[in-house]
Design a protein around this motif. Structure first.
Motif, mmCIF file in Angstrom:
data_model
loop_
_atom_site.group_PDB
_atom_site.id
_atom_site.type_symbol
_atom_site.label_atom_id
_atom_site.label_comp_id
_atom_site.label_asym_id
_atom_site.label_seq_id
_atom_site.Cartn_x
_atom_site.Cartn_y
_atom_site.Cartn_z
ATOM 1 N N SER A 270 0.838 -1.196 0.000
ATOM 2 C CA SER A 270 0.000 0.000 0.000
ATOM 3 C C SER A 270 0.872 1.245 0.000
ATOM 4 N N ARG A 271 0.241 2.391 -0.171
ATOM 5 C CA ARG A 271 0.982 3.648 -0.226
ATOM 6 C C ARG A 271 1.677 3.937 1.107
ATOM 7 N N GLU A 272 0.979 3.682 2.205
ATOM 8 C CA GLU A 272 1.523 3.901 3.546
ATOM 9 C C GLU A 272 1.592 2.568 4.282
ATOM 10 N N PRO A 273 2.481 2.429 5.274
ATOM 11 C CA PRO A 273 2.519 1.199 6.076
ATOM 12 C C PRO A 273 1.187 0.980 6.782
ATOM 13 N N GLY B 299 4.568 -0.941 3.569
ATOM 14 C CA GLY B 299 4.437 0.191 2.660
ATOM 15 C C GLY B 299 5.371 0.049 1.472
#
Length: 302
Positions: free
Chosen positions: A32-35, A61
């Motif tokens: 995903s874009r962020e953890p 991430g």
């Protein structure tokens, strides 16, 4: 044989156990874009002939993967890396793909279509044809590598969803993801998983998964990667007879960390015993489909 997403970590966790250069490839944990920390525990339980999980897409991430995991993976000669991508908006999925576009030695992307679209009321992308088409079309436009779409099985017409993905530009489809399920502890009278529901996988779902692969094979001409309850070579043969070009192994890796390699070796022995030609698949994907190396072409179910 391909190690399925979420069951093989980031690959390097298995390098001292499995000969990574001897399997067809592996799919990373969803990126995903962020953890993401994932769901609270308990989030994985054993069931009859399978398991349920609600991990919640925990991952480090995409940027941490590129910086910390990919350099080591690139050192393993012959390893085919497929990056699983997800997001809760189309924009988030596109951004992950754009970041991965600049990362070296990734063969292709597997787009997880089983996530809820938070910007459109939480409807799961893979259960709504217009949303699935838009997701695939925009991700395909952003991708500089082949795009495989992992379909949700929690639909009434899997063939339709596969056609939508193909019409949106998918280069391949993979199926099936887990089935939404519920298990209750009759002593505590509470769900056995903190998330209440989870995804059912393992041998219990194999006959349904094989049926779905067969249905999809009648609806699309792009390659199909089958999965769902594969624990031995004969299971993989079933999927290919139903129309799959390649096969992923998931839950079996929890019971046997070498399951993917062992099944691949068993498949070679099956092909020899049944005088079935083994071949390296050549397709418009080029080198990206070396993931299918050693698999046999079988089309028995019509």
């Amino acid at each position: 044989m391909i190690a399925a997403s979420g069951t093989f970590g980031y690959g390097i966790e298995f390098e001292e156990i499995v000969s990574l250069d001897r399997i067809g490839g592996f799919v990373t944990k969803g990126l995903s874009r962020e953890p993401m920390a994932g769901n609270p525990t308990p989030r994985i339980i054993e069931t009859a002939a399978g398991m349920m999980n609600a991990i919640g897409l925990q991952n480090m991430g995409v940027l941490a993967f590129i910086a910390e995991k990919l350099p080591r993976l690139r050192q393993i000669k012959g390893l085919v890396i497929i990056a699983n991508v997800f997001g809760f908006t189309i924009e988030a999925c596109v951004e992950v793909i754009q970041l991965l576009n600049d990362a070296p030695d990734i063969a292709m992307y597997e787009l997880n279509a089983s996530c809820p679209n938070t910007s459109h009321g939480g409807m799961v992308f893979g259960t709504d044809p217009p949303q699935l088409w838009e997701l695939v079309a925009r991700c395909k436009a952003a991708a500089r590598r082949p795009l495989m779409v992992k379909l949700s099985p929690n639909v009434t017409d899997i063939g339709l969803m596969a056609r939508v993905a193909a019409d949106g530009g998918a280069d391949a489809v993979s199926l099936v993801n887990t089935f939404v399920s519920l298990a209750i502890d009759v002593e505590t009278r509470r769900p056995r998983i903190a998330n209440i529901t989870g995804g059912l996988s393992g041998p219990a779902i194999k006959p349904i998964a094989v049926r779905m692969v067969h249905e999809v094979s009648k609806n699309v001409t792009i390659p199909i990667v089958g999965m769902g309850g594969v624990v031995q070579a004969e299971d993989a043969v079933e999927f290919m007879m139903a129309g799959a070009t390649a096969v992923q192994v998931g839950t079996a890796s929890y019971a046997d960390p070498r399951a993917v390699e062992n099944i691949a070796n068993g498949l070679k022995r099956w092909c020899i015993a049944h005088e079935v030609l083994q071949a390296r698949l050549a397709h418009r994907f080029g080198s990206a489909l070396t993931i299918c190396s050693g698999l046999c072409w079988l089309r028995i179910v019509e």
